[in-house]
Design a protein around this motif. Structure first.
Motif, mmCIF file in Angstrom:
data_model
loop_
_atom_site.group_PDB
_atom_site.id
_atom_site.type_symbol
_atom_site.label_atom_id
_atom_site.label_comp_id
_atom_site.label_asym_id
_atom_site.label_seq_id
_atom_site.Cartn_x
_atom_site.Cartn_y
_atom_site.Cartn_z
ATOM 1 N N SER A 121 0.822 -1.215 0.000
ATOM 2 C CA SER A 121 0.000 0.000 0.000
ATOM 3 C C SER A 121 0.853 1.261 0.000
ATOM 4 O O SER A 121 0.451 2.284 -0.555
ATOM 5 N N ALA A 122 2.035 1.191 0.625
ATOM 6 C CA ALA A 122 2.931 2.351 0.646
ATOM 7 C C ALA A 122 3.372 2.732 -0.760
ATOM 8 O O ALA A 122 3.576 3.913 -1.056
ATOM 9 N N ILE A 123 3.514 1.735 -1.633
ATOM 10 C CA ILE A 123 3.839 2.008 -3.036
ATOM 11 C C ILE A 123 2.597 2.437 -3.794
ATOM 12 O O ILE A 123 2.611 3.359 -4.611
ATOM 13 N N ASP A 124 1.484 1.757 -3.513
ATOM 14 C CA ASP A 124 0.248 1.966 -4.265
ATOM 15 C C ASP A 124 -0.342 3.362 -4.064
ATOM 16 O O ASP A 124 -0.800 3.990 -5.028
ATOM 17 N N ALA A 125 -0.337 3.858 -2.822
ATOM 18 C CA ALA A 125 -1.066 5.093 -2.509
ATOM 19 C C ALA A 125 -0.584 6.315 -3.299
ATOM 20 O O ALA A 125 -1.406 7.000 -3.933
ATOM 21 N N PRO A 126 0.722 6.654 -3.299
ATOM 22 C CA PRO A 126 1.123 7.845 -4.064
ATOM 23 C C PRO A 126 0.948 7.680 -5.564
ATOM 24 O O PRO A 126 0.636 8.644 -6.266
ATOM 25 N N VAL A 127 1.139 6.452 -6.065
ATOM 26 C CA VAL A 127 0.938 6.217 -7.496
ATOM 27 C C VAL A 127 -0.528 6.425 -7.852
ATOM 28 O O VAL A 127 -0.874 7.070 -8.847
ATOM 29 N N ARG A 128 -1.415 5.883 -7.036
ATOM 30 C CA ARG A 128 -2.852 5.997 -7.281
ATOM 31 C C ARG A 128 -3.312 7.442 -7.224
ATOM 32 O O ARG A 128 -4.123 7.886 -8.044
ATOM 33 N N GLN A 129 -2.806 8.206 -6.255
ATOM 34 C CA GLN A 129 -3.199 9.605 -6.147
ATOM 35 C C GLN A 129 -2.702 10.414 -7.340
ATOM 36 O O GLN A 129 -3.431 11.251 -7.882
ATOM 37 N N ALA A 130 -1.461 10.181 -7.743
ATOM 38 C CA ALA A 130 -0.914 10.915 -8.888
ATOM 39 C C ALA A 130 -1.596 10.509 -10.188
ATOM 40 O O ALA A 130 -1.660 11.299 -11.144
ATOM 41 N N PHE A 131 -2.116 9.271 -10.244
ATOM 42 C CA PHE A 131 -2.770 8.776 -11.452
ATOM 43 C C PHE A 131 -4.105 9.483 -11.704
ATOM 44 O O PHE A 131 -4.573 9.534 -12.841
ATOM 45 N N VAL A 132 -4.714 10.035 -10.649
ATOM 46 C CA VAL A 132 -6.003 10.721 -10.815
ATOM 47 C C VAL A 132 -5.874 11.857 -11.813
ATOM 48 O O VAL A 132 -6.728 12.037 -12.691
ATOM 49 N N SER A 133 -4.809 12.646 -11.700
ATOM 50 C CA SER A 133 -4.631 13.777 -12.618
ATOM 51 C C SER A 133 -4.446 13.307 -14.056
ATOM 52 O O SER A 133 -4.813 14.008 -14.998
ATOM 53 N N GLY A 169 -0.731 22.172 -5.604
ATOM 54 C CA GLY A 169 0.401 23.064 -5.418
ATOM 55 C C GLY A 169 1.714 22.515 -5.928
ATOM 56 O O GLY A 169 2.724 23.223 -5.919
ATOM 57 N N ALA A 170 1.717 21.249 -6.390
ATOM 58 C CA ALA A 170 2.962 20.597 -6.810
ATOM 59 C C ALA A 170 3.124 20.655 -8.327
ATOM 60 O O ALA A 170 2.151 20.604 -9.077
ATOM 61 N N GLU A 171 4.365 20.762 -8.773
ATOM 62 C CA GLU A 171 4.661 20.688 -10.195
ATOM 63 C C GLU A 171 4.363 19.268 -10.705
ATOM 64 O O GLU A 171 4.612 18.294 -9.993
ATOM 65 N N PRO A 172 3.814 19.125 -11.937
ATOM 66 C CA PRO A 172 3.435 17.802 -12.429
ATOM 67 C C PRO A 172 4.574 16.781 -12.397
ATOM 68 O O PRO A 172 4.361 15.616 -12.064
ATOM 69 N N GLN A 173 5.807 17.213 -12.750
ATOM 70 C CA GLN A 173 6.928 16.275 -12.785
ATOM 71 C C GLN A 173 7.369 15.831 -11.389
ATOM 72 O O GLN A 173 8.116 14.878 -11.255
ATOM 73 N N LEU A 174 6.904 16.538 -10.367
ATOM 74 C CA LEU A 174 7.256 16.209 -8.988
ATOM 75 C C LEU A 174 6.050 15.740 -8.183
ATOM 76 O O LEU A 174 6.172 15.466 -6.991
ATOM 77 N N ARG A 175 4.899 15.636 -8.821
ATOM 78 C CA ARG A 175 3.675 15.353 -8.082
ATOM 79 C C ARG A 175 3.714 13.999 -7.379
ATOM 80 O O ARG A 175 3.224 13.855 -6.255
ATOM 81 N N GLY A 176 4.278 12.994 -8.041
ATOM 82 C CA GLY A 176 4.354 11.677 -7.407
ATOM 83 C C GLY A 176 5.141 11.718 -6.119
ATOM 84 O O GLY A 176 4.716 11.177 -5.092
ATOM 85 N N ARG A 177 6.307 12.364 -6.153
ATOM 86 C CA ARG A 177 7.135 12.428 -4.949
ATOM 87 C C ARG A 177 6.511 13.317 -3.874
ATOM 88 O O ARG A 177 6.583 13.012 -2.677
ATOM 89 N N VAL A 178 5.866 14.410 -4.296
ATOM 90 C CA VAL A 178 5.207 15.273 -3.324
ATOM 91 C C VAL A 178 4.047 14.545 -2.656
ATOM 92 O O VAL A 178 3.868 14.607 -1.433
ATOM 93 N N MET A 179 3.243 13.823 -3.442
ATOM 94 C CA MET A 179 2.126 13.082 -2.854
ATOM 95 C C MET A 179 2.624 11.937 -1.985
ATOM 96 O O MET A 179 1.991 11.582 -0.985
ATOM 97 N N ALA A 180 3.752 11.357 -2.348
ATOM 98 C CA ALA A 180 4.333 10.317 -1.492
ATOM 99 C C ALA A 180 4.743 10.903 -0.150
ATOM 100 O O ALA A 180 4.512 10.287 0.901
ATOM 101 N N LEU A 181 5.334 12.089 -0.177
ATOM 102 C CA LEU A 181 5.705 12.736 1.072
ATOM 103 C C LEU A 181 4.471 13.101 1.880
ATOM 104 O O LEU A 181 4.454 12.964 3.113
ATOM 105 N N TYR A 182 3.417 13.544 1.190
ATOM 106 C CA TYR A 182 2.165 13.858 1.877
ATOM 107 C C TYR A 182 1.605 12.623 2.583
ATOM 108 O O TYR A 182 1.200 12.683 3.753
ATOM 109 N N PHE A 183 1.588 11.491 1.883
ATOM 110 C CA PHE A 183 1.064 10.277 2.498
ATOM 111 C C PHE A 183 1.990 9.757 3.586
ATOM 112 O O PHE A 183 1.537 9.148 4.559
ATOM 113 N N THR A 184 3.277 9.998 3.434
ATOM 114 C CA THR A 184 4.195 9.646 4.515
ATOM 115 C C THR A 184 3.868 10.444 5.769
ATOM 116 O O THR A 184 3.879 9.914 6.883
#
Length: 452
Positions: free
Chosen positions: A126-138, A345-360
């Motif tokens: 789930s730790a891998i799945d969550a940021p990928v899933r959130q970034a996939f919405v956009s 608020g995150a740049e698209p190329q960094l959205r995955g890592r930003v959302m991962a940090l958010y979920f962390t």
């Protein structure tokens, strides 16, 4: 009409997008199964441990703990690889974990350590799945519909939470306390999400530019988030409330067993009441089309904290159930607003890592908060789990409000200083980059002046 709200397209406008529509439909089924497993897992731990609140907190910590170590790596994968393919792998693995637990319970071979181990395995995936899933919405809906899609995701999530716990309670009660059906239904539900991902039209997605494999990408994501004061605020509130206030899976179960002495069906009803409130909060959030303001996040945190405190002080089962509705609504409004605030608020190329940090931040504190709340409830009584979590939320919001007020005072001082003078900043704070940029712009408009 309030700022950031519109009636254009309606509440469910994101469902006009085919890829998102089939994903959302399948996600409703899968998340219903996920909530059935959560109720079944909590009940199974209480059965195997003899109603030990610490054990319940520990299994929750094991399920969310991997987010601390793997969440940012999931963000890197989201920015580096095709998100749909990554999700196919993670959804398959999560379904297999649920299947194994269901078979262990059905064969009467399950032990408490099995539940702990499989919770840790599920948490790792789930730790891998969550940021990928959130970034996939956009990528499914595009930036214009992102806020609405995030809110609809929360609506779906809480619709499942409304139905799943009740179904789990009925199944467990009909099976005389056997939790295996809940786990097996959840395992089957992942087939729907996998099928939806395979049925998507790749040409209709809005993929962001993939980041090439390189050293230092984790550090780049962390540095970017830290350089943004607004992101720091959102993630800071998510960290504190995620650690101490979002522990309903522990607090509601302990209230049901220890304070009110009810069975699985009544426990499922309590979780359903909390979900009903969360669903209403999600629906309220669907009309927003712009990024929420920072002060809105603070207000939502205060509301969630206060309702949690009052909820914990309710003396009867039915009054507690009734107060779970506004508590769930306040928590969900905060959650959706923070998610949208960070993601937009995150740049698209960094959205995955930003959302991962958010979920962390949002989930990573659970390994600390859940056992602590469980210990507090075990030592002083289950209601104190709610009271402590609510008090911490109110305190965190107060600190954030003071921080925001200080920032506004500095910006005001920057505006009232005449352009011919050097920019004066109160010695209590260092001028942020936005203030320095404003000073440089002022000096450029007034030749012969200089900004400090």
């Amino acid at each position: 009409m309030g700022r950031g709200r519109t009636t254009d397209g309606g509440t469910f406008r994101s469902l006009r997008v085919r890829n998102y529509r089939i994903y959302a439909s399948a996600n409703l089924v899968s998340l219903t199964g996920t909530w059935m497993q959560r109720i079944g897992q909590d009940w199974l731990v209480l059965q195997l441990s003899g109603d030990d609140g610490t054990a319940l907190g520990l299994v929750t910590a094991l399920q969310f703990g991997p987010t601390l170590f793997l969440g940012m790596y999931g963000g890197v994968l989201a920015d580096r690889y095709a998100k749909r393919r990554v999700l196919l792998a993670t959804q398959t693995l999560m379904g297999l974990v649920a299947l194994v637990l269901g078979l262990l319970v059905a064969s009467d071979a399950v032990a408490l350590w099995h539940v702990f181990a499989l919770a840790a395995a599920l948490g790792s995936v789930s730790a891998i799945d969550a940021p990928v899933r959130q970034a996939f919405v956009s990528e499914m809906v595009g930036p214009d519909l992102l806020t609405n899609a995030v809110s609809l995701n929360s609506t779906i999530f809480n619709s499942a939470r409304l139905v799943g716990p009740a179904l789990a309670g009925l199944l467990i009660g009909a099976a005389s306390g056997d939790t295996a059906p809940a786990f097996l239904v959840n395992a089957a539900s992942f087939v729907f999400t996998i099928g939806a991902l395979l049925a998507m039209r790749p040409g209709e997605l809005h993929p962001s530019r993939r980041v090439a494999r390189a050293r230092g990408q984790l550090r780049e994501g962390l540095a970017y988030a830290w350089s943004r004061p607004d992101l720091r605020l959102g993630m800071g509130l998510a960290l504190v409330l995620g650690t101490f206030t979002f522990n309903s899976q522990v607090t509601i179960a302990l209230m049901a067993r220890e304070v009110f002495g009810v069975g699985a069906e009544a426990f499922g009803l309590l979780t359903t009441c909390f979900a009903a409130g969360s669903l209403s909060g999600a629906l309220l959030s669907t009309r927003r089309t712009r990024r929420p303001r920072q002060r809105f996040l603070v207000g939502a945190a205060v509301a969630f904290g206060l309702t949690s405190i009052v909820c914990g002080l309710m003396p009867t089962y039915w009054s507690f159930a009734a107060l779970l509705v506004p508590t769930g609504a306040a928590g969900l409004v905060f959650s959706v607003a923070t998610n949208s605030f960070v993601q937009l608020g995150a740049e698209p190329q960094l959205r995955g890592r930003v959302m991962a940090l958010y979920f962390t931040c949002f989930l990573g504190g659970t390994p600390i908060g859940s056992p602590l709340i469980g210990w507090v409830a075990e030592r002083w009584g289950a209601p104190w789990g709610f009271v402590l979590g609510g008090a911490v939320a109110v305190a965190a919001a107060g600190v954030a409000a003071v921080w925001l007020a200080r920032g506004r005072r500095i910006r005001l001082e920057a505006r009232v200083v005449p352009p011919r003078l050097q920019l004066h900043v109160s010695p209590r704070a260092v001028p942020p980059p936005a203030v320095r940029a404003a000073a440089e712009a002022a000096s450029a408009e007034a030749p012969g002046t200089q900004a400090s």
